[in-house]
Motif scaffolding. Structure first.
Motif, mmCIF file in Angstrom:
data_model
loop_
_atom_site.group_PDB
_atom_site.id
_atom_site.type_symbol
_atom_site.label_atom_id
_atom_site.label_comp_id
_atom_site.label_asym_id
_atom_site.label_seq_id
_atom_site.Cartn_x
_atom_site.Cartn_y
_atom_site.Cartn_z
ATOM 1 N N ASN A 28 0.846 -1.195 0.000
ATOM 2 C CA ASN A 28 0.000 0.000 0.000
ATOM 3 C C ASN A 28 0.888 1.254 0.000
ATOM 4 O O ASN A 28 2.056 1.206 0.359
ATOM 5 N N TYR A 49 -1.326 -4.072 -4.595
ATOM 6 C CA TYR A 49 -1.825 -5.312 -5.207
ATOM 7 C C TYR A 49 -3.339 -5.362 -5.257
ATOM 8 O O TYR A 49 -3.927 -5.939 -6.171
ATOM 9 N N PHE A 50 -3.980 -4.713 -4.270
ATOM 10 C CA PHE A 50 -5.451 -4.811 -4.243
ATOM 11 C C PHE A 50 -6.106 -3.942 -5.313
ATOM 12 O O PHE A 50 -7.302 -4.058 -5.544
ATOM 13 N N ASP A 51 -5.323 -3.108 -5.961
ATOM 14 C CA ASP A 51 -5.855 -2.361 -7.108
ATOM 15 C C ASP A 51 -5.621 -3.107 -8.421
ATOM 16 O O ASP A 51 -5.983 -2.618 -9.491
ATOM 17 N N LEU A 53 -6.417 -6.523 -8.681
ATOM 18 C CA LEU A 53 -7.120 -7.814 -8.626
ATOM 19 C C LEU A 53 -7.921 -8.087 -9.891
ATOM 20 O O LEU A 53 -8.130 -9.237 -10.269
ATOM 21 N N ASP A 54 -8.381 -7.027 -10.558
ATOM 22 C CA ASP A 54 -9.170 -7.224 -11.776
ATOM 23 C C ASP A 54 -8.306 -7.343 -13.016
ATOM 24 O O ASP A 54 -8.827 -7.498 -14.116
ATOM 25 N N LYS A 75 5.710 -9.446 2.207
ATOM 26 C CA LYS A 75 6.226 -10.759 2.625
ATOM 27 C C LYS A 75 6.476 -11.719 1.463
ATOM 28 O O LYS A 75 7.141 -12.723 1.645
ATOM 29 N N GLY A 77 3.743 -13.043 -0.781
ATOM 30 C CA GLY A 77 2.507 -13.593 -1.365
ATOM 31 C C GLY A 77 1.909 -12.733 -2.467
ATOM 32 O O GLY A 77 1.620 -13.219 -3.564
ATOM 33 N N SER A 78 1.739 -11.456 -2.200
ATOM 34 C CA SER A 78 1.090 -10.585 -3.186
ATOM 35 C C SER A 78 1.973 -10.371 -4.407
ATOM 36 O O SER A 78 1.465 -10.219 -5.524
ATOM 37 N N MET A 81 1.478 -13.262 -6.708
ATOM 38 C CA MET A 81 0.197 -13.152 -7.414
ATOM 39 C C MET A 81 0.299 -12.161 -8.577
ATOM 40 O O MET A 81 -0.101 -12.461 -9.707
ATOM 41 N N GLU A 360 8.541 -12.914 14.746
ATOM 42 C CA GLU A 360 7.671 -12.134 13.855
ATOM 43 C C GLU A 360 7.416 -10.736 14.421
ATOM 44 O O GLU A 360 7.416 -9.741 13.696
#
Lengths: 375, 75
Positions: A28, A49-51, A53-54, A75, A77-78, A81, A360
């Motif tokens: 973000n 990344y959340f922008d 998704l499409d 980390k 993961g994103s 993707m 962590e």
């Protein structure tokens, strides 16, 4: 096309060798603005990344084809993707293994120079966080100064070099990162030294690091000598190694000086900082090579990736050493200070042994740049 | 506050909490409320940032033990 893993070590080589790299940072925007992978020839695009998704169609034209494209997230993961989506759109793309978490942890050991009688001095450069640790090696023995919390990097390096760690020092009680010093000493049987004035609240045993203390490393007796140099903290202590190197801790950096406020006593300590920088250090040989515990900007890195500069040059070039008026000096180091490091109060508690967060939680505390300096 | 749907995203690592949240949100009508339960700490900043960028509204959020709950109203 394909996605390929890139390690923090590979990114470190690109940084040090000033190679080009295009970083698609999908964290973000606040996280990106606060802290990112810096490089002399790195270019950036930040899209969370959340922008995406499409689909990634909109950003594909913005990704260069003439240099490596590295997708980075917190980390991993994103970034995997997004990298998969970019690959599906027909591009070769890399992702950063372990994300910013692994970048923050990565240490690059670089040899600073040779010491008397075949000894060596290594600097461990934590590129992602700007922390610098040191190992003095001489004839089967080692001393470590300002170790960060990745203790195995140091113990494994000692094994590789076939040396026994005998002395572990912290120049002061750190507020920006978690020290590995005490744990290395516990694991190896070495002596752990801490300045007593910084250690009033610590809950473990330590050997007092006093002004004038010297230890010898190896048979040829390379000398590591302590010089009391308060100002960043009241206990801050520097080291002169082999009459050649000055390890300044967080008192003096290449392009900045230490900040006196991280223990909440800026007004009290500003006089000490002035005294250390403008009198005690002035009495030292100008040919000493300054080795600080941090760098703030990558411009402070030398060609070989080390952070080191002759003391005499710093007297001439470092703004913080050239403020004539005491009043102006006081203002510079107490007003308009940069934001304090992430979780610095908690980090001090950890370094005092008062709290013991898990791995962590330690990673979370250390997120972000170090911010120990005033420029 | 009337919750239309509860999404259990506990134990999932980034990016899955947001991938699932988006999918659940796509199926809702404007004005309906989704409760999302997550344990990934990255969600603390990412879910509000995602909601803002998508025009949704975080009505409330809470943390109990390790579980973070968001109540998101579809925009």
């Amino acid at each position: 096309m394909t996605i390929i893993k890139m390690t923090a070590a590979q990114v470190a080589r690109k940084l040090i060798e000033k190679q080009p790299l295009f970083i698609l940072d999908v964290r973000n925007t606040d996280a990106y603005d606060d802290w990112k992978i810096e490089g002399h020839n790195f270019e950036y695009l930040n899209i969370p990344y959340f922008d995406l998704l499409d689909g990634v169609e909109e950003i594909i034209p913005k990704l260069p084809t003439d240099k490596d494209v590295l997708v980075v997230c917190a980390k991993e993961g994103s970034s995997v993707m997004v990298a998969e989506m970019v690959a599906e759109a027909g591009r070769d793309v890399f992702y950063l293994e372990g994300g910013m978490k692994s970048w923050s942890s990565y240490l690059e050991p670089i040899k600073v120079g040779d010491l008397t009688g075949g000894g060596e001095l290594y600097q461990f450069v934590r590129l992602g966080k700007g922390c610098l640790s040191y190992m003095v090696i001489s004839e089967g023995e080692a001393a470590i100064i300002d170790a960060v919390r990745f203790t195995e990097v140091f113990t494994n390096f000692a094994k590789e070099k076939n040396v026994e760690i005998k002395h572990v020092f912290d120049t002061h009680l750190h507020a920006d990162h978690i020290s590995g010093g005490r744990h290395i000493a516990e694991a190896t049987g070495a002596t752990y030294y801490l300045p007593p004035k910084d250690a009033e609240e610590v809950v473990f045993d330590y050997t007092p690091l006093e002004d004038g203390l010297t230890v010898k490393v190896g048979a040829s007796q390379i000398e590591v000598g302590a010089l009391y140099s308060p100002g960043h903290t009241i206990g801050s202590t520097s080291f002169v190694v082999d009459n050649k190197y000055l390890l300044t801790g967080d008192i003096l950096f290449i392009d900045s000086i230490g900040r006196p406020d991280l223990a909440g006593l800026a007004e009290d300590w500003v006089g000490d900082l002035r005294e250390t920088l403008y009198r005690r250090y002035r009495e030292l040989a100008e040919d000493l090579i300054v080795l600080p515990a941090h760098f703030m900007i990558i411009e402070e890195l030398n060609e070989d990736g080390t952070v080191a500069k002759r003391l005499g040059n710093l007297f001439a070039e470092n703004h913080g050493l050239n403020i004539e008026s005491e009043e102006e000096f006081r203002r510079t180091v107490t007003d308009n200070l940069p934001p304090q490091p992430n979780a610095y109060q908690q980090i001090r508690q950890v370094n005092m042994g008062k709290i013991t967060p898990d791995n962590e939680e330690q990673t979370e505390m250390e997120i972000g740049p170090n911010r120990c300096a005033v420029r | 506050m009337e919750v239309t749907q509860v999404l259990d995203a506990k134990g999932l690592a980034c990016p899955m909490p947001i991938v699932r949240t988006k999918k659940a949100m796509d199926a809702l009508q404007s004005g309906q409320v989704l409760e999302v339960q997550v344990t990934d700490k990255g969600a603390l900043s990412d879910i509000p940032a995602w909601a803002t960028s998508g025009g949704h509204q975080i009505l409330d959020q809470s943390t109990e033990a390790d579980v973070i709950k968001f109540f998101i109203k579809k925009g």
